[in-house]
Design a protein around this motif. Structure first.
Motif, short mmCIF file in Angstrom:
data_model
loop_
_atom_site.label_atom_id
_atom_site.label_comp_id
_atom_site.label_asym_id
_atom_site.label_seq_id
_atom_site.Cartn_x
_atom_site.Cartn_y
_atom_site.Cartn_z
N THR A 80 -33.40 28.66 14.10
CA THR A 80 -33.37 28.93 15.52
C THR A 80 -34.36 28.07 16.29
N LEU A 81 -35.37 27.51 15.59
CA LEU A 81 -36.34 26.66 16.26
C LEU A 81 -35.71 25.31 16.60
N ASN A 140 -39.05 26.70 25.23
CA ASN A 140 -37.98 27.57 25.73
C ASN A 140 -36.84 26.77 26.35
N ALA A 141 -37.20 25.73 27.11
CA ALA A 141 -36.16 24.90 27.72
C ALA A 141 -35.34 24.17 26.66
N ILE A 184 -31.32 24.65 25.89
CA ILE A 184 -30.38 23.54 25.98
C ILE A 184 -29.63 23.35 24.66
N THR A 185 -30.37 23.31 23.56
CA THR A 185 -29.75 23.04 22.26
C THR A 185 -28.87 24.20 21.79
N GLN A 186 -29.31 25.43 22.04
CA GLN A 186 -28.50 26.58 21.64
C GLN A 186 -27.22 26.66 22.45
N GLY A 196 -20.62 21.96 23.26
CA GLY A 196 -20.66 21.00 24.36
C GLY A 196 -21.69 19.92 24.09
N GLU A 197 -21.27 18.68 24.08
CA GLU A 197 -22.17 17.56 23.80
C GLU A 197 -23.06 17.29 25.01
N ILE A 198 -24.36 17.11 24.76
CA ILE A 198 -25.29 16.74 25.84
C ILE A 198 -25.13 15.24 26.09
#
Length: 412
Positions: A23-24, A294-295, A299-301, A308-310
């Motif tokens: 989760t990290l 947290n940000a 975003i990654t989660q 959805g690809e960043i």
């Protein structure tokens, strides 16, 4: 039986550690790492100074204030002392105070900074809810500071290096202008800051979010950089304006917008850092600070859960001039031609506008490098000049938002 219980316990602990590790957010390596562990800060004492001989009050008892001390120098002058939350720190002395008097009079306020710092920001004034730049004839040089000549009366006036937009001000903006009238904007939280303030996220899309490419917008990592925030506001407002373009764009893309990433630093009146005394835009590697961790986690989660690809990250800041900081590496990114096409479009769409680009791959752990190295995405630091007129900021913010949507739709 005890042996079985022992190994069952060991296995459960191991599984828990694996789950926590999963989760990290994944750490990103940079050529020049920076220590972003907590550092002590000096809190300003919140108080109202009253100078009986003058009948004048000076206060820092509001969010976004910065005033470390005040004393009367002579029969018409009050010296104001401003110091950073800690050092080393950028030479960007921030100040914000409120003043009023028992009766109308002219007062001189002398700005004083620690020896190694020089005055940067032109004073802004808010009276009756409206901000304006103080007339230059009322601002005089004084060593490395300034002397401000001001007519004061019973009506409080707020003087600041930049217009104050506290975490509450930001909340009122996104609730009134972004969230309340748009059911396709989903107000979420990335968690809390070090002092427990909310880190809001505007999650924008139409229809099903699954599989939509993601654009990330960030701002206010550095508290005084308000001109960048103004561009961010107009950029987001343009995305949600319900035009045919924005409707099509949000049907095919998803936007995660973070309107205040450093709420502690903003409300504490910090020059640059968060409440742990750290520059957040140097923490995009190991995420030692809760705001960045947290940000990044959010975003990654979000990207992982909805597949959805960043593809693009824009981080809005302020500096001495308008400039875009870009990464040189582009061919292997999600949008290898976006930067050149976007800048060409801006010069075509904005009258008398020349893009000021400075390109270099990020060696320090800043957000634009995180987008490149951590996501294979285009990362840009979008800087607005301290003194860029607000009308021009809004023009650039709108035009750059329109051009981004048009170009990304051409890619689909």
């Amino acid at each position: 039986m005890r042996i079985k219980r022992y190994w069952a316990t060991v296995l459960s602990i191991a599984l828990a550690l694996v789950m926590v590790d999963c989760t990290l957010p994944k750490k990103v390596k940079f050529k020049n790492p920076i220590d972003t562990s907590d550092k002590p800060i000096d809190y300003q004492t919140k108080k109202t100074y009253y100078f009986e001989e003058l009948g004048v009050s000076v206060s820092n008892e509001f969010d976004g204030a910065r005033l470390n001390d005040a004393n009367q120098s002579n029969d018409s002058t009050i010296t104001l002392h401003f110091a950073p939350e800690n050092t080393p720190i950028n030479e960007s002395p921030y100040y914000a105070f409120e003043t009023w008097s028992d009766s109308p009079k002219q007062v001189y306020f002398e700005f004083e900074y620690p020896e190694e710092f020089w005055h940067r920001y032109k004073p802004k004034k808010r009276t009756k809810g409206e901000w304006s730049i103080v007339d230059s004839v009322d601002v005089m040089k004084s060593g490395k500071g300034r002397i401000l000549r001001l007519m004061v009366n019973r009506e409080p006036q707020r003087i600041a290096a930049q217009e104050i937009n506290s975490s509450d001000d930001v909340k009122q903006w996104y609730l009134q202008h972004i969230v309340d009238s748009n059911d396709f904007v989903h107000l979420k939280s990335a968690g809390q800051s070090n002092l427990g303030r909310n880190i809001p996220v505007l999650d924008m899309y139409r229809g099903n979010p699954e599989g939509k490419p993601i654009v990330v917008l960030l701002t206010r990592q550095h508290p005084p950089e308000v001109t960048g925030f103004f561009a961010f506001q107009k950029f987001v407002e343009t995305i949600v304006e319900n035009s045919a373009l924005s409707t099509e764009f949000l049907s095919k893309y998803r936007v995660l917008a973070f309107p205040i990433l450093n709420p502690d630093g903003v409300d504490l009146g910090h020059w640059r850092h968060n409440s742990n005394g750290v520059d957040l835009n140097r923490d995009w590697s190991k995420y030692r600070q809760p705001e960045v961790e947290n940000a990044v986690s959010f975003i990654t989660q979000t990207s992982k859960e909805d597949k959805g690809e960043i593809v693009l990250g824009l981080d809005f800041h302020s500096t001495y001039e308008d400039v875009f900081y870009t990464n040189k590496s582009r061919e292997e990114t999600t949008l290898p031609h976006f930067i050149d096409d976007w800048f060409d479009r801006l010069e075509k769409d904005i009258e008398n506008y020349k893009v000021n680009e400075k390109d270099s791959n990020s060696n320090k752990p800043v957000s634009k490098g995180w987008f490149l190295y951590g996501q294979g995405a285009v990362g840009i630091t979008y800087e607005i000049g301290d003194q860029t007129p607000k009308e021009r900021i809004l023009e650039i913010g709108r035009a750059s938002s329109l051009a981004m949507m048009e170009l990304l739709l051409e890619k689909k």
